[in-house]
Design a protein around this motif. Structure first.
Motif, PDB file in Angstrom:
ATOM      1  N   ASN A 135      44.023  31.488  39.781  1.00 23.28           N
ATOM      2  CA  ASN A 135      42.698  32.060  39.532  1.00 23.28           C
ATOM      3  C   ASN A 135      41.685  31.362  40.436  1.00 23.28           C
ATOM      4  O   ASN A 135      41.290  30.229  40.198  1.00 23.28           O
ATOM      5  CB  ASN A 135      42.309  31.881  38.064  1.00 23.28           C
ATOM      6  N   SER A 173      38.772  33.034  41.302  1.00 20.92           N
ATOM      7  CA  SER A 173      37.528  33.795  41.159  1.00 20.92           C
ATOM      8  C   SER A 173      36.334  32.851  41.103  1.00 20.92           C
ATOM      9  O   SER A 173      36.271  31.954  40.260  1.00 20.92           O
ATOM     10  CB  SER A 173      37.574  34.643  39.887  1.00 20.92           C
ATOM     11  N   ASP A 182      46.227  39.035  46.522  1.00 16.91           N
ATOM     12  CA  ASP A 182      46.513  38.922  45.097  1.00 16.91           C
ATOM     13  C   ASP A 182      47.968  39.313  44.811  1.00 16.91           C
ATOM     14  O   ASP A 182      48.742  39.597  45.738  1.00 16.91           O
ATOM     15  CB  ASP A 182      45.518  39.733  44.265  1.00 16.91           C
ATOM     16  N   THR A 194      34.938  40.011  43.164  1.00 13.88           N
ATOM     17  CA  THR A 194      35.084  41.469  43.172  1.00 13.88           C
ATOM     18  C   THR A 194      34.013  42.117  44.036  1.00 13.88           C
ATOM     19  O   THR A 194      33.845  43.341  44.001  1.00 13.88           O
ATOM     20  CB  THR A 194      35.014  42.024  41.739  1.00 13.88           C
ATOM     21  N   GLY A 252      40.676  47.377  43.956  1.00 13.08           N
ATOM     22  CA  GLY A 252      41.488  46.808  42.892  1.00 13.08           C
ATOM     23  C   GLY A 252      41.860  45.351  43.097  1.00 13.08           C
ATOM     24  O   GLY A 252      42.585  44.778  42.271  1.00 13.08           O
ATOM     25  N   ASP A 285      42.211  41.537  42.818  1.00 14.45           N
ATOM     26  CA  ASP A 285      41.996  40.693  41.648  1.00 14.45           C
ATOM     27  C   ASP A 285      41.912  39.232  42.060  1.00 14.45           C
ATOM     28  O   ASP A 285      42.938  38.604  42.359  1.00 14.45           O
ATOM     29  CB  ASP A 285      43.123  40.884  40.636  1.00 14.45           C
ATOM     30  N   GLN A 344      41.573  36.686  40.373  1.00 18.32           N
ATOM     31  CA  GLN A 344      42.169  35.789  39.385  1.00 18.32           C
ATOM     32  C   GLN A 344      43.686  35.670  39.547  1.00 18.32           C
ATOM     33  O   GLN A 344      44.325  34.914  38.814  1.00 18.32           O
ATOM     34  CB  GLN A 344      41.848  36.284  37.974  1.00 18.32           C
ATOM     35  N   LYS A 345      44.264  36.392  40.505  1.00 13.79           N
ATOM     36  CA  LYS A 345      45.721  36.389  40.673  1.00 13.79           C
ATOM     37  C   LYS A 345      46.096  36.206  42.147  1.00 13.79           C
ATOM     38  O   LYS A 345      46.820  37.012  42.735  1.00 13.79           O
ATOM     39  CB  LYS A 345      46.327  37.682  40.129  1.00 13.79           C
TER      40      LYS A 345
END
Length: 245
Positions: free
Chosen positions: A131, A133, A163, A190, A201, A203, A205-206
């Protein structure tokens, strides 16, 4: 200000290579270094799949390319090799060197990338997906004379991340000063960075991979062949890849 082009991004099934036995210990299956293996999604869910710890330990110690590798997609081949040197660095005498053959007039040499897959070559105490973010990634790069490109239409360097769905976020292009270390930054989110790119899409966090991209300026025919030094990759205030002995 001119910025290098933003080429098409590629999906997880762009290249197919089979899962093979580890060349070090022969005892465990190991996923090929290319993250584009179409077998990966099915294989990754198998509890029996083991990534060889010997290979990961060698990468963490700075062997070969310390787990970093050049992008081999057909339109992103300006970086053709990667190695660790113990004669030059940002904070000590070690760093990663990407071998660059950049040519703005040649379709497959207009851009190059070098990256590390965090699933198989993670830093110490890091487990992918990560993660990131809102966390700023820092990478120091050294551009020798010639890599900066022409003053009116300079080349660019930036950080990128991938991601778990192999969707991308690319940071803002930086025009570096030759002969000096420069710090690149990217804060995965994002929101698309200025003059950057973000896949729909994506991400933050991944995160499973991160790297450095270099490209010729838009409409430039500049040519550079030589090294690009990379060092002190960090986030959360910790150096994750230092490439030391």
């Amino acid at each position: 200000m001119n910025f290098p082009h933003s080429p098409r991004r590629i999906g997880a099934a762009a290249v197919h290579r089979r899962i093979r036995a580890c060349s070090r210990c022969k005892a465990y299956p190991i996923i090929p270094r290319s993250p584009y293996c179409v077998s990966f999604r099915a294989a990754a869910s198998c509890a029996a799949l083991i990534v060889c710890s010997a290979a990961i330990s060698a990468a963490a110690a700075g062997g070969a390319g310390a787990g970093w590798q050049p992008q081999t997609y057909r339109t992103i081949r300006a970086i053709y090799g990667v190695r660790v040197t113990h004669h030059f660095g940002h904070t000590d005498k070690s760093c990663l060197v990407a071998d660059v053959n950049l040519n703005g007039g040649t379709a497959d040499r207009r851009e190059g990338e070098v990256y590390v897959d965090l699933r198989f070559h993670p830093p110490q105490n890091v487990l992918a997906p990560v993660n990131l973010s809102g966390k700023t990634i820092h990478v120091w790069v050294f551009a020798p004379a010639g890599l900066a490109g022409p003053a009116k239409n300079p080349n660019g360097i930036r950080i990128f991340v991938k991601d778990s769905g192999w969707r991308s976020e690319y940071g803002t292009w930086v025009h570096v000063t030759p002969g000096r270390w420069a710090r690149l930054t990217l804060t995965p989110s994002t929101t698309t960075p200025p003059h950057g790119y973000r896949s729909p899409g994506f991400d933050p966090q991944k995160i499973i991979a991160l790297g450095v991209s270099v490209a010729a300026g838009a409409h430039s025919t500049a040519h550079y062949r030589g090294g690009l030094e990379i060092d002190d990759v960090s986030w959360d205030g910790q150096t994750r890849y230092g490439f030391g002995k």
